[in-house]
Design a protein around this motif. Structure first.
Motif, PDB file in Angstrom:
ATOM      1  N   CYS A 245      26.516  40.136  -2.595  1.00 35.90           N
ATOM      2  CA  CYS A 245      24.912  39.837  -2.033  1.00 35.90           C
ATOM      3  C   CYS A 245      25.155  39.899  -0.288  1.00 35.90           C
ATOM      4  O   CYS A 245      24.176  40.144   0.177  1.00 35.90           O
ATOM      5  CB  CYS A 245      24.832  38.305  -2.295  1.00 35.90           C
ATOM      6  SG  CYS A 245      25.304  37.925  -4.022  1.00 35.90           S
TER       7      CYS A 245
ATOM      8  N   THR B  47      10.826  45.646  -4.235  1.00 38.43           N
ATOM      9  CA  THR B  47      11.436  45.042  -3.181  1.00 38.43           C
ATOM     10  C   THR B  47      13.056  45.540  -3.378  1.00 38.43           C
ATOM     11  O   THR B  47      13.460  46.008  -4.503  1.00 38.43           O
ATOM     12  CB  THR B  47      11.771  43.584  -2.871  1.00 38.43           C
ATOM     13  OG1 THR B  47      12.772  43.031  -3.741  1.00 38.43           O
ATOM     14  CG2 THR B  47      10.162  43.114  -3.063  1.00 38.43           C
TER      15      THR B  47
ATOM     16  N   LEU C 247      14.622  47.070   5.774  1.00 41.80           N
ATOM     17  CA  LEU C 247      14.191  46.723   4.558  1.00 41.80           C
ATOM     18  C   LEU C 247      12.828  45.886   4.698  1.00 41.80           C
ATOM     19  O   LEU C 247      13.028  44.878   5.478  1.00 41.80           O
ATOM     20  CB  LEU C 247      15.208  45.925   3.829  1.00 41.80           C
ATOM     21  CG  LEU C 247      16.474  46.583   3.314  1.00 41.80           C
ATOM     22  CD1 LEU C 247      17.475  45.647   2.378  1.00 41.80           C
ATOM     23  CD2 LEU C 247      16.190  47.840   2.586  1.00 41.80           C
TER      24      LEU C 247
ATOM     25  N   ILE D  72      24.224  29.878  -3.194  1.00 41.34           N
ATOM     26  CA  ILE D  72      23.145  29.982  -2.303  1.00 41.34           C
ATOM     27  C   ILE D  72      22.181  28.597  -1.657  1.00 41.34           C
ATOM     28  O   ILE D  72      21.707  28.644  -0.647  1.00 41.34           O
ATOM     29  CB  ILE D  72      22.096  31.067  -2.447  1.00 41.34           C
ATOM     30  CG1 ILE D  72      21.380  30.976  -3.863  1.00 41.34           C
ATOM     31  CG2 ILE D  72      23.103  32.504  -2.589  1.00 41.34           C
ATOM     32  CD1 ILE D  72      20.431  32.155  -4.090  1.00 41.34           C
TER      33      ILE D  72
HETATM   34  C1  HEC Z   1      20.067  45.699  -1.467  1.00 46.81           C
HETATM   35  C2  HEC Z   1      19.832  44.323  -0.737  1.00 46.81           C
HETATM   36  C3  HEC Z   1      19.994  43.119  -1.547  1.00 46.81           C
HETATM   37  C4  HEC Z   1      21.215  42.830  -2.358  1.00 46.81           C
HETATM   38  C5  HEC Z   1      22.351  43.411  -2.597  1.00 46.81           C
HETATM   39  C6  HEC Z   1      20.736  41.665  -2.839  1.00 46.81           C
HETATM   40  N1  HEC Z   1      19.529  41.180  -2.486  1.00 46.81           N
HETATM   41 FE1  HEC Z   1      18.605  39.280  -2.936  1.00 46.81          FE
HETATM   42  N2  HEC Z   1      17.064  39.905  -1.833  1.00 46.81           N
HETATM   43  C7  HEC Z   1      16.630  41.086  -1.153  1.00 46.81           C
HETATM   44  C8  HEC Z   1      15.729  41.303  -0.524  1.00 46.81           C
HETATM   45  C9  HEC Z   1      14.919  42.355  -0.175  1.00 46.81           C
HETATM   46  C10 HEC Z   1      14.894  39.934  -1.131  1.00 46.81           C
HETATM   47  C11 HEC Z   1      13.418  39.434  -0.605  1.00 46.81           C
HETATM   48  C12 HEC Z   1      12.433  40.002  -1.735  1.00 46.81           C
HETATM   49  C13 HEC Z   1      10.879  39.488  -1.074  1.00 46.81           C
HETATM   50  O1  HEC Z   1      10.869  38.881  -0.127  1.00 46.81           O
HETATM   51  O2  HEC Z   1       9.726  39.648  -1.602  1.00 46.81           O
HETATM   52  C14 HEC Z   1      15.767  39.180  -2.065  1.00 46.81           C
HETATM   53  C15 HEC Z   1      15.540  37.893  -2.293  1.00 46.81           C
HETATM   54  C16 HEC Z   1      16.553  37.172  -2.862  1.00 46.81           C
HETATM   55  C17 HEC Z   1      16.209  35.711  -3.400  1.00 46.81           C
HETATM   56  C18 HEC Z   1      15.009  34.972  -3.273  1.00 46.81           C
HETATM   57  C19 HEC Z   1      14.015  34.726  -4.406  1.00 46.81           C
HETATM   58  C20 HEC Z   1      12.625  33.932  -3.891  1.00 46.81           C
HETATM   59  O3  HEC Z   1      12.088  33.737  -4.770  1.00 46.81           O
HETATM   60  O4  HEC Z   1      12.256  34.029  -2.991  1.00 46.81           O
HETATM   61  C21 HEC Z   1      17.144  35.410  -4.038  1.00 46.81           C
HETATM   62  C22 HEC Z   1      17.429  33.962  -4.591  1.00 46.81           C
HETATM   63  C23 HEC Z   1      18.188  36.351  -3.872  1.00 46.81           C
HETATM   64  N3  HEC Z   1      17.726  37.462  -3.247  1.00 46.81           N
HETATM   65  C24 HEC Z   1      19.614  36.499  -4.357  1.00 46.81           C
HETATM   66  C25 HEC Z   1      20.454  37.426  -4.333  1.00 46.81           C
HETATM   67  C26 HEC Z   1      21.876  37.476  -4.715  1.00 46.81           C
HETATM   68  C27 HEC Z   1      22.284  36.090  -5.498  1.00 46.81           C
HETATM   69  C28 HEC Z   1      22.386  38.527  -4.490  1.00 46.81           C
HETATM   70  C29 HEC Z   1      23.823  38.999  -5.176  1.00 46.81           C
HETATM   71  C30 HEC Z   1      24.170  38.884  -6.458  1.00 46.81           C
HETATM   72  C31 HEC Z   1      21.359  39.320  -4.116  1.00 46.81           C
HETATM   73  N4  HEC Z   1      20.244  38.668  -3.859  1.00 46.81           N
HETATM   74  C32 HEC Z   1      21.593  40.521  -3.548  1.00 46.81           C
HETATM   75  C33 HEC Z   1      17.772  42.073  -1.353  1.00 46.81           C
HETATM   76  C34 HEC Z   1      19.034  42.278  -1.703  1.00 46.81           C
END
Ligand code: HEC
Ligand code: HEC
Length: 498
Positions: free
Chosen positions: A31, A89, A49, A110
């Motif tokens: 992450c 996204t 992004l 987190i």
């Molecule tokens: C390639 C990029 C990327 C990776 C790797 C990534 N994320 Fe995300 N994540 C995002 C983006 C972009 C958003 C926001 C999406 C939006 O705002 O609609 C997000 C949003 C989230 C949210 C918010 C959900 C919410 O309802 O607001 C969570 C929880 C989350 N990520 C957890 C993780 C976890 C845990 C990992 C690793 C296992 C991870 N992410 C890996 C790009 C990533």
């Protein structure tokens, strides 16, 4: 797997206790690149992004089933976004890669960034008593959706997100209201219960408001929120969807001349094929909310001509030079556009031209329609391509390639026509019945900085002019496909544990 998830979502109490330390290790591996070492959303891959990766230290979550005036999400909400990802996204789903326990460990970890490990989640959205969907409930929801422009203000008359204003989220990033007719773009799902939760809690950090908030002038009662949810769910019913098994556009024979406008009833009998549009340029200016994600195509022909109707949803009618259009556009507005690509020589068997714009031994015809500017009307262009660098511009009139387009409530519909045969047989495709003709499509959303080589496109599909006596090659291909599908079905069934 699905079953297990289902149980997890059903209530908030089944959350397995997560192990923060293990969560930290997985976080570092999976992450950190996006969400950053400090959970602030500033990982090395975060640049450019949109929407940006969540800043976990802010404590703000978007997809919550917690009541609107509370910040702390349910553990299930966080778990679900990790497991399923957020369509449209950069946030991927992890359920194929991580175990259930690992994902709970991540939830535990987190939460620490905002101190949520020491707080109880806020109370759930008040679901009251769910109103089952019915024609009456949907009709009531329709009224409420449009009453004082409650939802249509942002989501458009037909829910396609053809907003009348430019929206920004709390960080000043451009956001687009969801196209509610396309459920695969929902971050949650389009089940009434999910829609109810979004309408009640809003989507924090974005312009999507809460309609449970008594201070809102457009507040809705519990019952009315269920009606709206049933209505929104119903919007997906008429949506043409991608069917991965369908790779052939079947052009039917027109009786009484080919249609030249999109609303000609003759299209009714032509089967629709819907294909995925993918970005042509993955490099800079990636935008993860392209309005053009699918294209729907129909075709008919007669003795003389072929007509191809191309439809796609686009939130903005992009008119360079038009003040209103420029207000909701990115700064560098250009025309909306669509193009059809066809090989000049129909290949033997099922060989397809080079994926790009043809190559030296596989030259292609490109028919392009552009929507026009405040000063100029729409235009049609004809090109011959032997690769990206080798494009010859020709006069569309010279071989009677014509196109007309219409924009209506978030959808473009463009009809291309051309005679089946031309005099320049070495420069133009000569249409024939009963063979597989490769065909590909490209689309440009001029308000989203798409111009030139930055656009979305499909891979190659097939066009088949179905002679009235029936098309042998098509049936043979279909038979082969059915046989394979049948075998697979049998194999999957017999492999499944009883
Ligand atoms: C390639 C990029 C990327 C990776 C790797 C990534 N994320 Fe995300 N994540 C995002 C983006 C972009 C958003 C926001 C999406 C939006 O705002 O609609 C997000 C949003 C989230 C949210 C918010 C959900 C919410 O309802 O607001 C969570 C929880 C989350 N990520 C957890 C993780 C976890 C845990 C990992 C690793 C296992 C991870 N992410 C890996 C790009 C990533
Ligand atoms: C002021 C503008 C605005 C109004 C009014 C508005 N929305 Fe939204 N809506 C948005 C935006 C922006 C998003 C996308 C947020 C994001 O970036 O994830 C959205 C997203 C949604 C989603 C997507 C949920 C998901 O899982 O992805 C649904 C469903 C929705 N709105 C329904 C409604 C309904 C129903 C109404 C009226 C009761 C309404 N909206 C009123 C701006 C608005």
């Amino acid at each position: 797997m699905t079953l297990l998830l289902g149980v997890g979502f059903a209530g908030s109490s089944v959350a397995a206790p997560g192990d923060t330390e293990n969560g930290e290790q997985i976080y570092y591996k999976r992450c950190l690149a996006c969400h950053g070492e400090d959970g602030d959303g500033l990982g090395p891959a975060a640049e450019r992004l949109n929407p940006p990766p969540r800043d976990f230290s802010s404590g703000q979550y978007k997809i919550m089933s917690t009541a609107f005036d509370e910040m702390v999400p349910q553990d299930d909400d966080i778990f679900r976004m990790i497991a399923e990802g957020m369509p449209g996204t950069a946030m991927p789903g992890w359920s194929d890669i991580l175990s259930q326990q690992e994902m709970w460990d991540l939830v535990a970890y987190i939460k620490v960034f905002a101190g949520y490990d020491e707080e109880e989640p806020g109370p759930l959205v008040d679901y009251g008593t769910q109103v089952a969907s019915s024609p009456e409930s949907i009709a009531r929801g329709d009224e409420l959706f449009h009453e004082s422009d409650r939802c249509s203000e942002c989501h458009g008359e037909s829910g396609k997100g053809d907003a009348i204003k430019g929206l920004k989220d709390d960080n000043g990033e451009r956001t687009w209201p969801r196209n509610l007719t396309k459920p695969w773009t929902f971050r949650g799902s389009n089940s009434p219960k999910d829609i109810y939760a979004r309408v009640s809690a809003g989507i924090p950090g974005t312009q999507m408001p809460s309609f449970a908030d008594p201070d809102s002038t457009k507040v809705l009662t519990i019952e009315d929120r269920w009606h709206v949810a049933n209505y929104v769910e119903s919007l997906a019913a008429g949506t043409e969807r991608v069917n991965p098994d369908n790779t052939v556009i079947k052009a039917g024979r027109a009786e009484g001349g080919i249609p030249t406008s999109w609303d000609d009833p003759a299209w009714g009998s032509a089967p629709a094929s819907t294909f995925m549009l993918v970005p042509q340029i993955i490099a800079k200016q990636r935008h993860f909310t392209p309005s053009n994600d699918t294209v729907t195509v129909r075709a008919v022909y007669d003795d003389e001509q072929i007509a191809i109707l191309v439809e796609w949803d686009d939130r903005t009618r992009s008119i360079p030079g038009d003040e209103k259009a420029e207000k909701i556009s990115n700064p560098d507005i250009s025309e909306d556009s669509v193009a059809i690509q066809l090989p000049i020589e129909i290949p033997e068997g099922m060989e397809k031209p080079y994926f790009g714009m043809g190559d030296a031994s596989h030259p292609v015809n490109i028919w392009q329609w552009k929507s026009g500017t405040a000063e100029t009307s729409s235009s049609v262009h004809l090109m011959n391509g032997q690769g990206f660098e080798d494009i010859e511009q020709r006069e569309a009139d010279s071989i009677q390639v014509a196109a007309t387009g219409a924009y209506n409530n978030g959808t473009w519909r463009v009809v291309f026509t051309r005679p089946l045969v031309t005099t320049e047989t070495d420069k133009d495709i000569q249409f024939q019945e009963g063979v597989f003709i490769p065909i590909a499509f490209a689309a440009w959303d001029g308000s989203a900085s798409e111009a030139g080589s930055q656009h979305t496109m499909t891979t190659w599909y097939w066009l088949s002019l179905q002679s009235s006596s029936g098309s042998r090659p098509f049936f043979i291909a279909l038979l082969a496909a059915l046989l394979v599908a049948g075998l697979l079905y049998f194999w999957v069934r017999s492999a499944r544990p009883q």
